[in-house]
Motif scaffolding. Structure first.
Motif, short mmCIF file in Angstrom:
data_model
loop_
_atom_site.label_atom_id
_atom_site.label_comp_id
_atom_site.label_asym_id
_atom_site.label_seq_id
_atom_site.Cartn_x
_atom_site.Cartn_y
_atom_site.Cartn_z
N UNK A 25 7.67 -0.08 -6.82
CA UNK A 25 7.13 1.27 -6.67
C UNK A 25 5.89 1.18 -5.79
N UNK A 26 5.87 1.96 -4.72
CA UNK A 26 4.70 1.97 -3.86
C UNK A 26 3.52 2.60 -4.60
N UNK A 27 2.31 2.10 -4.36
CA UNK A 27 1.14 2.65 -5.04
C UNK A 27 0.72 4.00 -4.46
N UNK A 28 -0.21 4.65 -5.14
CA UNK A 28 -0.78 5.91 -4.66
C UNK A 28 -1.66 5.62 -3.44
N UNK A 29 -1.91 6.63 -2.60
CA UNK A 29 -2.80 6.42 -1.46
C UNK A 29 -4.16 5.85 -1.92
N UNK A 76 3.97 6.30 -4.16
CA UNK A 76 4.45 6.50 -5.53
C UNK A 76 5.95 6.78 -5.58
N UNK A 77 6.68 5.95 -4.84
CA UNK A 77 8.14 6.10 -4.75
C UNK A 77 8.79 4.78 -5.12
N UNK A 78 9.90 4.85 -5.85
CA UNK A 78 10.66 3.65 -6.20
C UNK A 78 11.60 3.31 -5.06
N UNK A 79 11.50 2.07 -4.59
CA UNK A 79 12.39 1.56 -3.54
C UNK A 79 13.21 0.42 -4.12
N UNK A 80 14.49 0.42 -3.78
CA UNK A 80 15.41 -0.65 -4.16
C UNK A 80 15.69 -1.47 -2.91
N UNK A 81 15.90 -2.77 -3.09
CA UNK A 81 16.11 -3.62 -1.91
C UNK A 81 16.91 -4.87 -2.28
N UNK A 125 0.88 -1.15 0.00
CA UNK A 125 0.00 0.00 0.00
C UNK A 125 0.92 1.21 0.00
N UNK A 126 0.37 2.40 0.04
CA UNK A 126 1.20 3.60 -0.13
C UNK A 126 2.28 3.76 0.93
N UNK A 127 2.10 3.21 2.12
CA UNK A 127 3.03 3.41 3.24
C UNK A 127 3.72 2.14 3.73
N UNK A 128 3.40 0.97 3.13
CA UNK A 128 3.93 -0.29 3.62
C UNK A 128 4.06 -1.30 2.48
N UNK A 129 5.07 -2.17 2.59
CA UNK A 129 5.24 -3.24 1.59
C UNK A 129 5.75 -4.49 2.30
N UNK A 130 5.39 -5.65 1.72
CA UNK A 130 5.88 -6.93 2.21
C UNK A 130 6.64 -7.62 1.09
N UNK A 131 7.88 -8.01 1.38
CA UNK A 131 8.72 -8.73 0.42
C UNK A 131 8.82 -10.18 0.89
N UNK A 132 8.75 -11.10 -0.06
CA UNK A 132 8.77 -12.54 0.24
C UNK A 132 9.84 -13.22 -0.60
#
Length: 152
Positions: free
Chosen positions: A137-141, A110-115, A49-56
C-alpha cells in the motif's frame, strides 16, 4: 635536465601505449544461461512514497546476457497486472546471486498495488522465473516507507 624530462615523457608515452591494448577492453561473449533460476529472497517492497515504489528481489545468477532487466507487472487488481516497470542491471559474472531493484512511478497515494516479478536478458528472453503475486500500500503524501537492511 631537458634530456631527463624528454626521457621521462617518452617512457610515460610508451607505457600508456603498451597498456591501452584494445584486446583487453573487448566485450566477453554471453555466458551459457543457468539451467535453473529461482528467487532466493523476496520480492519485497524496499521503499515507497505516495507516488513511487521500489521492489527488490534476489535470484540465483541467471547468466546469459550480461545486460539484464528486472520486470515488475503490477496493478490495483490482482487479476489485472497490466502495468509494467523495468529496471536495467548488468550481471556480475563472479557473483552467485543477482539483486534486482525496479522502480514503479506515477502511483496513487494510499492505494493497494499487487505485483509479481520476473527477469529477462537484453535479447527479451525470460529467465524462467516468476514470483507469486504480492502486494503493498502506498503511503499518504509526505509519508515514506523504508524497508532495507539497516547497518548494525
Amino acid at each position: 635536465m631537458n634530456r631527463l624530462l624528454a626521457k621521462l615523457a617518452i617512457t610515460a608515452m610508451t607505457g600508456s601505449l603498451l597498456f591501452s591494448n584494445p584486446i583487453v577492453a573487448q566485450i566477453l561473449p554471453p555466458q551459457k544461461k543457468a539451467a535453473h533460476v529461482e528467487i532466493t529472497k523476496g520480492p519485497e517492497l524496499e521503499s515507497a512514497v505516495s507516488y513511487m515504489a521500489i521492489v527488490r528481489w534476489t535470484t540465483a545468477n541467471p547468466r546469459g546476457d550480461d545486460e539484464h532487466y528486472g520486470i515488475v507487472n503490477y496493478g490495483t487488481d490482482p487479476e489485472d497486472l497490466s502495468q509494467t516497470a523495468k529496471g536495467h542491471i548488468r550481471l556480475n559474472r563472479t557473483h552467485p546471486e543477482t539483486i534486482f531493484r525496479v522502480r514503479m512511478v506515477d502511483l496513487k497515494p494510499q492505494t493497494t498495488y499487487y505485483y509479481k516479478v520476473s527477469s529477462m536478458g537484453a535479447d527479451g528472453q525470460g529467465d524462467g522465473v516468476e514470483s507469486p503475486v504480492s502486494k503493498f500500500i502506498t503511503p499518504a503524501p509526505g509519508e515514506r516507507i523504508t524497508n532495507y537492511p539497516q547497518p548494525k
